[in-house]
Design a protein around this motif. Structure first.
Motif, PDB file in Angstrom:
ATOM      1  N   TYR A 106     -47.360  18.771  56.746  1.00 58.20           N
ATOM      2  CA  TYR A 106     -48.320  19.281  55.642  1.00 58.20           C
ATOM      3  C   TYR A 106     -48.473  20.739  55.674  1.00 58.20           C
ATOM      4  CZ  TYR A 106     -52.068  19.479  52.502  1.00 58.20           C
ATOM      5  OH  TYR A 106     -53.080  19.630  51.517  1.00 58.20           O
ATOM      6  N   PHE A 107     -48.862  21.014  56.879  1.00 59.42           N
ATOM      7  CA  PHE A 107     -49.456  22.594  56.788  1.00 59.42           C
ATOM      8  C   PHE A 107     -48.311  23.355  56.947  1.00 59.42           C
ATOM      9  CE2 PHE A 107     -53.145  20.151  58.097  1.00 59.42           C
ATOM     10  CZ  PHE A 107     -54.039  20.897  57.326  1.00 59.42           C
ATOM     11  N   ILE A 108     -47.266  23.064  56.930  1.00 61.88           N
ATOM     12  CA  ILE A 108     -45.964  23.948  57.176  1.00 61.88           C
ATOM     13  C   ILE A 108     -45.275  24.105  55.658  1.00 61.88           C
ATOM     14  CG2 ILE A 108     -43.693  24.165  58.406  1.00 61.88           C
ATOM     15  CD1 ILE A 108     -44.674  22.496  60.674  1.00 61.88           C
ATOM     16  N   THR A 109     -45.065  22.957  54.971  1.00 60.61           N
ATOM     17  CA  THR A 109     -44.395  23.314  53.647  1.00 60.61           C
ATOM     18  C   THR A 109     -45.012  22.358  52.575  1.00 60.61           C
ATOM     19  OG1 THR A 109     -42.963  21.241  54.379  1.00 60.61           O
ATOM     20  CG2 THR A 109     -42.264  23.743  54.593  1.00 60.61           C
ATOM     21  N   GLN A 110     -45.866  21.352  52.870  1.00 59.07           N
ATOM     22  CA  GLN A 110     -46.332  20.509  52.178  1.00 59.07           C
ATOM     23  C   GLN A 110     -47.511  21.057  51.024  1.00 59.07           C
ATOM     24  OE1 GLN A 110     -47.068  16.375  53.029  1.00 59.07           O
ATOM     25  NE2 GLN A 110     -47.404  15.903  50.831  1.00 59.07           N
ATOM     26  N   ALA A 111     -48.517  21.570  51.619  1.00 58.10           N
ATOM     27  CA  ALA A 111     -49.578  22.179  51.394  1.00 58.10           C
ATOM     28  C   ALA A 111     -49.131  23.249  50.143  1.00 58.10           C
ATOM     29  CB  ALA A 111     -50.616  22.891  52.223  1.00 58.10           C
ATOM     30  N   GLN A 112     -48.170  23.901  50.757  1.00 58.23           N
ATOM     31  CA  GLN A 112     -47.552  24.997  49.892  1.00 58.23           C
ATOM     32  C   GLN A 112     -46.827  24.624  48.667  1.00 58.23           C
ATOM     33  OE1 GLN A 112     -47.090  24.124  53.156  1.00 58.23           O
ATOM     34  NE2 GLN A 112     -47.901  26.236  54.451  1.00 58.23           N
ATOM     35  N   ALA A 113     -46.034  23.338  48.696  1.00 60.09           N
ATOM     36  CA  ALA A 113     -45.496  22.872  47.464  1.00 60.09           C
ATOM     37  C   ALA A 113     -46.613  22.487  46.390  1.00 60.09           C
ATOM     38  CB  ALA A 113     -44.767  21.724  47.909  1.00 60.09           C
ATOM     39  N   LEU A 114     -47.715  21.924  47.051  1.00 59.42           N
ATOM     40  CA  LEU A 114     -48.588  21.405  46.048  1.00 59.42           C
ATOM     41  C   LEU A 114     -49.471  22.590  45.528  1.00 59.42           C
ATOM     42  CD1 LEU A 114     -49.952  18.649  48.420  1.00 59.42           C
ATOM     43  CD2 LEU A 114     -48.932  18.451  46.190  1.00 59.42           C
ATOM     44  N   ALA A 115     -49.709  23.648  46.385  1.00 58.76           N
ATOM     45  CA  ALA A 115     -50.323  24.800  46.017  1.00 58.76           C
ATOM     46  C   ALA A 115     -49.510  25.825  44.923  1.00 58.76           C
ATOM     47  CB  ALA A 115     -50.833  25.665  46.984  1.00 58.76           C
ATOM     48  N   ALA A 116     -48.038  25.802  45.229  1.00 58.86           N
ATOM     49  CA  ALA A 116     -47.323  26.954  44.530  1.00 58.86           C
ATOM     50  C   ALA A 116     -47.625  26.963  42.975  1.00 58.86           C
ATOM     51  CB  ALA A 116     -45.888  26.793  44.668  1.00 58.86           C
ATOM     52  N   PRO A 117     -47.708  25.820  42.251  1.00 59.33           N
ATOM     53  CA  PRO A 117     -47.844  25.891  40.672  1.00 59.33           C
ATOM     54  C   PRO A 117     -49.237  26.453  40.260  1.00 59.33           C
ATOM     55  CG  PRO A 117     -47.097  23.567  41.402  1.00 59.33           C
ATOM     56  CD  PRO A 117     -47.418  24.346  42.654  1.00 59.33           C
ATOM     57  N   SER A 118     -50.300  26.206  40.999  1.00 59.39           N
ATOM     58  CA  SER A 118     -51.512  27.099  40.930  1.00 59.39           C
ATOM     59  C   SER A 118     -51.271  28.493  41.123  1.00 59.39           C
ATOM     60  CB  SER A 118     -52.539  26.361  41.651  1.00 59.39           C
ATOM     61  OG  SER A 118     -52.668  24.965  41.309  1.00 59.39           O
ATOM     62  N   VAL A 119     -50.632  28.968  42.370  1.00 55.34           N
ATOM     63  CA  VAL A 119     -50.432  30.411  42.461  1.00 55.34           C
ATOM     64  C   VAL A 119     -50.042  30.871  41.425  1.00 55.34           C
ATOM     65  CG1 VAL A 119     -49.233  31.822  44.114  1.00 55.34           C
ATOM     66  CG2 VAL A 119     -50.505  30.013  45.112  1.00 55.34           C
ATOM     67  N   ALA A 120     -48.830  30.347  40.676  1.00 52.79           N
ATOM     68  CA  ALA A 120     -48.231  30.755  39.596  1.00 52.79           C
ATOM     69  C   ALA A 120     -48.913  30.978  38.329  1.00 52.79           C
ATOM     70  CB  ALA A 120     -46.821  30.091  39.339  1.00 52.79           C
ATOM     71  N   LYS A 121     -49.835  29.791  38.232  1.00 52.91           N
ATOM     72  CA  LYS A 121     -50.522  29.782  37.065  1.00 52.91           C
ATOM     73  C   LYS A 121     -51.700  30.741  36.831  1.00 52.91           C
ATOM     74  CE  LYS A 121     -53.394  25.978  35.028  1.00 52.91           C
ATOM     75  NZ  LYS A 121     -53.462  24.555  35.370  1.00 52.91           N
ATOM     76  N   PHE A 122     -52.046  31.067  38.269  1.00 53.01           N
ATOM     77  CA  PHE A 122     -53.428  31.905  38.331  1.00 53.01           C
ATOM     78  C   PHE A 122     -52.827  33.392  38.525  1.00 53.01           C
ATOM     79  CE2 PHE A 122     -55.832  28.497  40.731  1.00 53.01           C
ATOM     80  CZ  PHE A 122     -56.013  27.954  39.607  1.00 53.01           C
ATOM     81  N   GLY A 123     -51.594  33.604  38.490  1.00 46.45           N
ATOM     82  CA  GLY A 123     -51.071  34.873  38.682  1.00 46.45           C
ATOM     83  C   GLY A 123     -51.287  35.531  39.761  1.00 46.45           C
TER      84      GLY A 123
END
Ligand code: 1GP
Length: 249
Positions: A106-123
């Motif tokens: 989860y802490f290696i790739t899964q949280a990142q996958a879950l978070a990536a869309p918000s990172v993009a959305k928030f610029g």
């Protein structure tokens, strides 16, 4: 793609030898205290404010703190998420980190996958970071299910850092953990420095000039300090640390 914040950090590094990042844990400092602290540390030469940490899980509070800090400073706010809840708007960038030595994927790739869309959305500008937990017994170690790299095994940290580089990560964060009793050793920093070409961040348990200087001499590009200020350490002393690291390479 290299963005504005990364370019800023690189240009700071050309001018200053080594940088100070101050960590604000939004669950420890309230909005008013955080804003004042951010302004104070900017004045003494800090290059960025990190907001987050493994125990900062209140996303609403964090969002308010980031927004509040932003109004009073020019240096970038970089999110330092312990989970998907650490992704909030209004910051400039995010340490988009993989806890490479976690035992939990989860802490290696899964949280990142879950978070990536918000990172993009928030610029938010993602700074691709290998987050390596050294030692044990800290919140980062426990929450992140890390198999802590032993302090006396610098070659293991170097091997992870080289792997990070091969994977395209441009930042390595050697983390002893917030409030760690033992900081990462200069020997480990030196060994990692020889293996890794990118931006090397070191944090956890740093609270005096001597330690800070030794880590920068060993090759750290930036030091992160949080607990020292949370526990009432003075801005004057932090300024001494900042000045020392800016001249100690
Ligand atoms: C923790 O490396 C940071 O994630 C800062 O550590 O709080 O011990 O300064 P301290």
């Amino acid at each position: 793609m290299v963005g504005k914040v990364e370019l800023f950090l690189k240009s700071e590094l050309e001018k200053k030898n080594a940088l100070l990042f101050v960590l604000i844990d939004s669950e420890v400092s309230n909005l008013e205290a955080s804003s004042k602290l951010a302004q104070d540390v900017e004045k003494i030469g800090a290059s960025a404010i990190l907001v987050g940490g493994s125990s900062a899980t209140d996303q609403i509070e964090m969002s308010q703190v980031v927004k509040g800090i932003k109004q009073g400073i020019k240096i970038p706010i970089i999110l330092f998420p312990g989970n998907v809840t650490g992704v909030v708007p209004d910051a400039d960038a995010i340490l988009f980190s993989s806890l490479m030595n976690s035992e939990n994927p989860y802490f290696i790739t899964q949280a990142q996958a879950l978070a990536a869309p918000s990172v993009a959305k928030f610029g938010l500008e993602p700074l691709p970071t290998a987050y390596l937990v050294v030692g044990d017994g800290t919140s980062a170690w426990f929450v992140g299910s890390a198999r802590g790299i032993p302090f006396e095994k610098p070659k293991i940290a170097a091997a992870y850092s080289l792997a990070a580089q091969f994977l395209g990560m441009r930042f390595v964060y050697l983390e002893a953990g917030s409030g760690a009793k033992t900081h990462v050793t200069p020997e480990m920093v030196k060994t990692v420095r020889r293996a890794f070409n990118g931006f090397l961040i070191v944090g956890g348990g740093i609270k005096d000039v001597e330690t800070a200087e030794s880590l920068v001499k060993a090759g750290a590009d930036a030091l992160v300090i949080g607990t020292f200020l949370e526990q009432g350490g003075s801005i004057t002393k932090l300024e001494e640390i900042t000045k020392a690291i800016q001249r100690s390479k």
